[in-house]
Enzyme design. Structure first.
Site, PDB file in Angstrom:
ATOM      1  CE  LYS A  73      30.883  41.614  81.631  1.00 12.90           C
ATOM      2  NZ  LYS A  73      31.833  41.985  82.693  1.00 12.90           N
ATOM      3  CB  THR A  96      41.628  42.826  69.203  1.00 17.66           C
ATOM      4  OG1 THR A  96      41.630  44.239  68.947  1.00 17.66           O
ATOM      5  CG2 THR A  96      41.531  42.098  67.874  1.00 17.66           C
ATOM      6  CD  GLU A 105      36.769  51.698  71.037  1.00 17.17           C
ATOM      7  OE1 GLU A 105      37.847  51.182  70.645  1.00 17.17           O
ATOM      8  OE2 GLU A 105      36.663  52.292  72.106  1.00 17.17           O
ATOM      9  CB  CYS A 148      41.247  51.304  73.080  1.00 18.62           C
ATOM     10  SG  CYS A 148      39.895  52.466  73.251  1.00 18.62           S
ATOM     11  CD  GLU A 170      45.118  47.828  73.229  1.00 23.78           C
ATOM     12  OE1 GLU A 170      44.487  46.764  73.181  1.00 23.78           O
ATOM     13  OE2 GLU A 170      44.590  48.950  73.099  1.00 23.78           O
TER      14      GLU A 170
END
Lengths: 286, 483
Positions: free
Chosen positions: B184, B238, B258, B292, B389
């Site tokens: 996806k 995350t 990841e 990331c 982040e």
């Protein structure tokens, strides 16, 4: 007149010391036929948290010991365990309902497993790590490093060989451990903690809690300073699932329970599961 | 003093042929979604609608998983590795042949500069397939004993920041190992994955080996939770990674995650300053900071901080922000309005918490989503911009005095994906690299990727590795007795 024996009330093994449970609780340990053997400490969630603190404190020092030194200490564990062969044999026999000769074979296999893993200390990085041939002028090297603090639910049935088989691969690569013993067969683990305490293993590298994993497990699984959890000793599927869900709070590495023959030669899986691959790049040039 | 102005150097978009609508790619064919719903994908640089794409629902995911299972059991897992390899080599070749088409389409759908899609993303994609193609008939040597087995059907969910590259990182090792996949792509960047589906057809890849279901979070959730998959591979936030870890608890599904990062880029006072500045710029402004592993926290030794910031600001002033298809562009469009809002909110928190913001002067286009390259100085470890982040072109600058302080600050994060260290002293590089709790350490470089090099995080940046033999092993299981 026969001598009255000295009955024991065993304690926990945390940070290299042998404290009682802060809760003051104990439980009776019996042999496989229900005869009283000893009292053991029943660890609480506070004990589990104290053990995590001890494991964190010990981590940097243990992870940066030379692999040769870690291997020597693990070999020393085998030596000291060999010296306790009679005691361990008695305990395995009464815990697992084995004959003395069958229990002796289990103890031999457990000691041999410590020796086997001792030899891995300075070799695992050579097998699991590698130079990477990248398509640009860079030095590029991958090496396994310890994941950190690993909480282990030790096998419920295999009280010494299974225990050794889950513990040794985790510490040999430099992790530190909080281990919950078999609930009904904890005495070989208690004796192993006495072996560890006299084998030059730094305090806090292995912390051993006797008690019920259903009680302590959730606190370890959700603890944000625990990096991984081995659920081998969690036989209840619903509990294992709950612990795995709790472990997601800080993305713990999880080893799920599955039937395992601890008499078979182990592979690398347990060492691999609790190591992280670190890859370092540096340009090559004049 | 006058300087030579850049003339526009636009890459032609005539090479791409975007259909007005796309179906799902299931069992080798493009098919309509069961529900008939669709969503628009836009060019984030102009907000122009590029195409309408089918939204897969649970029934579509079910069809795709069934197709993948059939292909796995009957064709792909039983095919000789050497034969699987040839299909993957074919794919690598076709991608290289159609590289410009992929690059233009990626820049249109994602907003990244053509210079990056052309020189980084697409070449790495071709190389990724080429690398793993060569592994397909050498699985005995990956370190899992002889005849390791594929896991089965892999459900793969990928993000919008490197749409095609993340596809390659997921699909190439899975297929080399003998798995089949249902993938996806992200809802804002589905087009290169759909073009990849055409490549699969062009390569005569057996039907069902690769299935692509487009959609948003609900589609991804249906895929991850589908009982018919054996492996989940996810790259993304995350928060979603944790939700996936919870959803697979108690199953036999293998997982690699990841996730996010907040990488420290550590500059010591003996570092080659100009190279470090290039590395800092590449570390945080590459791909608009939608990375990331971006070096989003600059840790600079206090005694060189002032000089370094002067040079960094001068270098940032030369960055060209704008049309992603212009070959001179360094920083393209933010991928979506949602992401732009997130960057805007977090940088506002930086202002509110007392950090000092600086951006070079630059003219942003009127349409589309844009954010100026930005640095914050006077950042403390408690600031949100030092902890969360941002996933945008925003650098938080902190200082340190001693190596121990640098390491402590670098590791003071729940993440652990990557890190950088800049110093001329070799022994210091190795000492610092050893202490950083991060899966990739770039020393005197940053943001380098290669299919032979494992990539992945410590701690809450996820687990498992992509790339290298480790990335292949994540799609294999040892035979009983070799475990």
């Amino acid at each position: 007149m026969s001598r009255v024996d000295v009955r024991k009330t065993y304690k926990l093994y945390v940070g290299g010391a042998f404290p009682r449970s802060e809760s003051g609780r104990t439980f009776e340990v019996t042999d496989s036929s229900g005869v009283f053997l000893a009292n053991a400490a029943r660890a609480s969630r506070k004990d589990a948290r104290d053990a995590v603190v001890a494991a964190r404190k010990a981590f940097a020092g243990w992870a940066t010991r030379t692999p040769y030194n870690r291997g020597q200490i693990m070999y020393r564990i085998a030596e000291v365990a060999e010296g306790r062969r009679d005691q361990l044999t008695d305990e395995v026999a009464s815990a697992e309902g084995l004959s003395r000769s069958a229990a002796g074979k289990v103890v031999d296999a457990a000691v041999d497993r410590w020796v086997w893993y001792a030899g891995w200390a300075d070799k695992f990085a050579q097998v699991a790590g590698n130079a990477n041939a990248v398509s640009a002028p860079y030095f590029n090297l991958s090496s396994p490093e310890p994941t950190g603090i690993v909480a282990i639910a030790a096998p419920q049935d295999s009280s010494l060989l299974g225990l050794t088989s889950v513990l040794a691969p985790v510490i040999v690569t430099g992790n530190t451990v909080v281990l919950v013993t078999s609930a009904s067969r904890p005495l070989p683990a208690v004796t192993l903690s006495e072996v560890l305490a006299t084998s030059d293993l730094p305090g806090g590298v292995v912390n051993i809690l006797t008690g019920d994993v259903a009680e302590i497990g959730p606190w370890l699984a959700s603890h944000l300073d625990v990096n991984a959890i081995d659920l081998t000793g969690v036989s209840d599927h619903a509990l294992a699932t709950d612990l795995e869900i709790a472990a997601a709070d800080n993305v713990k590495r999880v080893l799920r329970p599955e039937p395992e023959d601890f008499t078979a030669a182990p592979g690398l899986r347990r060492m691999s599961t609790f190591t992280e691959t670190k890859t370092v790049w540096h340009p090559i040039g004049l | 003093m006058s300087v030579f102005e850049y003339a526009p150097a636009p890459e032609s978009r005539s090479i791409v042929d975007i259909a007005s609508s796309y179906g799902l790619f299931i069992d080798g064919d493009f098919v309509d979604g069961t529900s008939g719903t669709s969503f628009k994908t836009i060019n984030p640089a102009t907000e122009e609608v590029l195409s309408e794409v089918s939204e897969a629902d649970a029934a579509d995911v079910d069809r795709a998983v069934a197709a993948a299972r059939r292909a796995h059991d009957k064709v792909w897992s039983t095919m000789a590795g050497a034969e699987r390899a040839k299909y993957l080599f074919r794919i690598a070749r076709i991608i290289a042949e159609r590289a410009r088409e992929f690059a233009v389409l990626e820049s249109l759908d994602n907003g990244k500069p053509i210079r990056e899609s052309r020189d980084v993303d697409v070449p790495l994609v071709a190389q990724w397939f080429f690398y793993y193609a060569g592994w397909a008939d050498k699985l005995d040597h990956v370190g899992l004993g002889v005849r390791p087995r594929p896991l089965g059907v892999a459900g793969q969910v990928i993000p919008w920041n490197f749409p095609l590259m993340m596809l390659a990182w997921k699909v190439a090792p899975a297929l080399a190992a003998g798995n089949t996949v249902v993938l996806k792509p992200a809802e804002t960047t589905p087009l290169t994955a759909l073009l990849f589906a055409e490549v699969c057809q062009q390569a005569d890849l057996p039907a069902g080996v690769v299935n692509i279901v487009t959609g948003a979070g609900a589609t991804g959730q249906a895929l991850v939770e589908h009982p018919g998959i054996d492996k989940v591979a996810f790259t993304g936030s995350t928060a979603v990674g944790k939700a996936i870890a919870r959803s697979v608890a108690g199953t036999n599904k293998q997982v690699t995650l990841e996730l996010g990062g907040k990488a420290a880029n550590i500059v010591f006072d003996d570092a080659p300053i100009d190279q470090a500045v290039e590395g800092i710029v590449n570390g945080i402004f590459f791909n608009q900071g939608h990375v990331c592993c971006a070096g989003s926290r600059l840790l600079v030794q206090e005694n060189v901080a002032e000089e370094l910031l002067v040079r960094l600001k001068a270098r940032m002033s030369t960055l060209r922000v704008g049309d992603p298809l212009d070959k001179n562009t360094d920083v393209g469009a933010i991928n979506s309005r949602e992401q732009l809002n997130r960057i805007t909110d977090l940088t506002a928190a930086g202002d509110a918490e007392g950090a000092e913001r600086w951006s070079p002067e630059c003219v942003l286009p009127d349409n589309g989503f844009w954010f100026k390259p930005t640095i914050f100085t006077g950042v403390t470890q408690a600031h949100r911009i030092a902890r969360e982040e941002i996933f945008g072109p925003v650098l938080s600058v902190l200082t340190f005095r001693t190596p121990d302080e640098a390491v402590a600050k670098a590791n003071n994060t729940p993440y652990g994906l990557s890190a950088g260290v800049w110093t001329e002293k070799g022994s210091r590089i190795l000492a610092i690299a050893g202490q950083l709790r991060a899966g990739v350490v770039w020393a005197n470089t940053f943001n380098k990727f290669d299919p032979a090099s494992p990539f992945g995080g410590y701690k809450e940046s996820g687990h498992g590795r992509e790339g290298g033999k480790q990335g292949l092993a994540a799609y294999l299981q040892a035979q009983e007795g070799d475990r």
